[in-house]
Write a protein that holds these residues in place. Structure first.
Motif, PDB file in Angstrom:
ATOM      1  N   ASP A 151       0.823  -1.210   0.000  1.00  0.00           N
ATOM      2  CA  ASP A 151       0.000   0.000   0.000  1.00  0.00           C
ATOM      3  C   ASP A 151       0.859   1.263   0.000  1.00  0.00           C
ATOM      4  O   ASP A 151       0.600   2.211  -0.750  1.00  0.00           O
ATOM      5  CB  ASP A 151      -0.925   0.011   1.211  1.00  0.00           C
ATOM      6  CG  ASP A 151      -2.106  -0.929   1.053  1.00  0.00           C
ATOM      7  OD1 ASP A 151      -2.243  -1.539  -0.017  1.00  0.00           O
ATOM      8  OD2 ASP A 151      -2.887  -1.051   2.011  1.00  0.00           O
ATOM      9  N   SER A 211      -1.886  -2.509  -6.661  1.00  0.00           N
ATOM     10  CA  SER A 211      -2.247  -2.352  -5.252  1.00  0.00           C
ATOM     11  C   SER A 211      -3.517  -3.114  -4.884  1.00  0.00           C
ATOM     12  O   SER A 211      -3.792  -3.325  -3.704  1.00  0.00           O
ATOM     13  CB  SER A 211      -2.443  -0.863  -4.927  1.00  0.00           C
ATOM     14  OG  SER A 211      -3.663  -0.377  -5.493  1.00  0.00           O
ATOM     15  N   SER A 230      -4.805   3.037   4.205  1.00  0.00           N
ATOM     16  CA  SER A 230      -4.555   2.979   2.769  1.00  0.00           C
ATOM     17  C   SER A 230      -4.115   4.348   2.284  1.00  0.00           C
ATOM     18  O   SER A 230      -4.656   5.362   2.681  1.00  0.00           O
ATOM     19  CB  SER A 230      -5.819   2.549   2.009  1.00  0.00           C
ATOM     20  OG  SER A 230      -5.583   2.566   0.615  1.00  0.00           O
TER      21      SER A 230
END
Length: 286
Positions: free
Chosen positions: A68, A110, A220
């Motif tokens: 991330d 991702s 995130s």
């Protein structure tokens, strides 16, 4: 040793186990200790068993965080560069397309689990666990082993995921744009391939600095690649033409309110774009 006692010991050690869910680790640590305790000296096998079961969990947690963080870093850099090229008014459309391709590749990468696998603890990890305690009770030794397994595993997973994600991005961009285009198209005074090489190194150095500094990871840092990060772009425009250290990079991309304390991290050359290996070169093997 029962779970309640183990939980109290792990809670006392929690400040040295960043990001760890102590309650989730408690039954795992208790079971590993109880099934391996014995022998001469009686705690060695048990401590190794605890390192084994916590290392893999720390590795997986670190790999997700490393993916991330690194993807977010790449996206912000690509979007900020694209916006600067567009604002200048004289950028080649293909250069803008390359930046969009990099950001898109990072976004896609991702969204998938990190393609890395824990190598397991090394003898050095066991040695650290056996020497890193100040409580000679069973819970104290178990907590020391859990700290080593979790923290060392998480750091390794974080580093491996950063390597893996960058390699995936480079391969996707090369496949989409072509190696010849990357070598010929200029982006801010250097070829797009050189720009990508520098991004590769900066993203990995920043990820390492953040992890080593035990900076709290955000849930995130991924955002849609078409939305520019204005603050990040302004910082990088101000620093244009300079070579940033790992500590400086960490201070730019750390979680709000955290401070980067890492310094003196060694530099290394970017991994070639065709490489798919996911083990950090700093790994101490058996």
């Amino acid at each position: 040793m029962d779970e309640r006692t183990a939980n109290l010991a792990l809670r006392a050690m929690a400040h040295r186990m960043p990001h760890a869910d102590v309650d989730a680790l408690t039954p795992v640590v208790t079971r590993a200790w109880s099934t391996s305790y014995g022998g001469s000296p009686p705690w060695v096998a048990a401590m190794r068993a605890v390192v084994d079961v916590t290392y893999g969990r720390g590795y997986r947690h670190g790999a997700a965080a490393g993916r991330d963080f690194t993807a977010g870093y790449v996206i912000r850099e690509a979007v900020a560069t694209r916006d600067r090229l567009t604002a200048a008014g004289n950028a080649l459309p293909v250069a803008v397309r390359i930046m969009d391709t990099i950001a898109q590749a990072a976004t896609v990468a991702s969204r998938t689990p990190p393609t890395v696998r824990s190598p397991g603890p090394s003898r050095a990890d066991y040695d650290v666990a056996l020497g890193d305690y100040n409580d000679e009770s069973q819970p104290g030794r178990a907590a020391a082993a859990a700290r080593t397994g979790w923290s060392h595993g998480r750091a390794q997973g974080h580093a491996d995921a950063a390597w893996s994600l960058i390699a995936t991005i480079r391969q996707a961009v090369t496949r989409e744009v072509g190696e010849l285009v990357l070598r010929r198209v200029e982006v801010e005074g250097r070829s797009a391939r050189e720009w990508l090489n520098q991004l590769d190194a900066k993203a990995r150095y920043s990820a390492e600095a953040v992890e080593v500094s035990s900076i709290r990871s955000t849930q995130s840092v991924i955002h849609d690649f078409s939305v520019p990060d204005i603050a990040a772009a302004a910082r990088r425009q101000a620093a244009a033409g300079t070579v940033l250290t790992a500590a400086q990079l960490a201070s730019q991309d750390q979680a709000p309110g955290a401070s980067a304390t890492s310094a003196g991290l060694g530099a290394s050359h970017p991994r070639p774009s065709g490489t798919t290996s996911t083990t950090s070169t700093t790994r101490r093997r058996r």
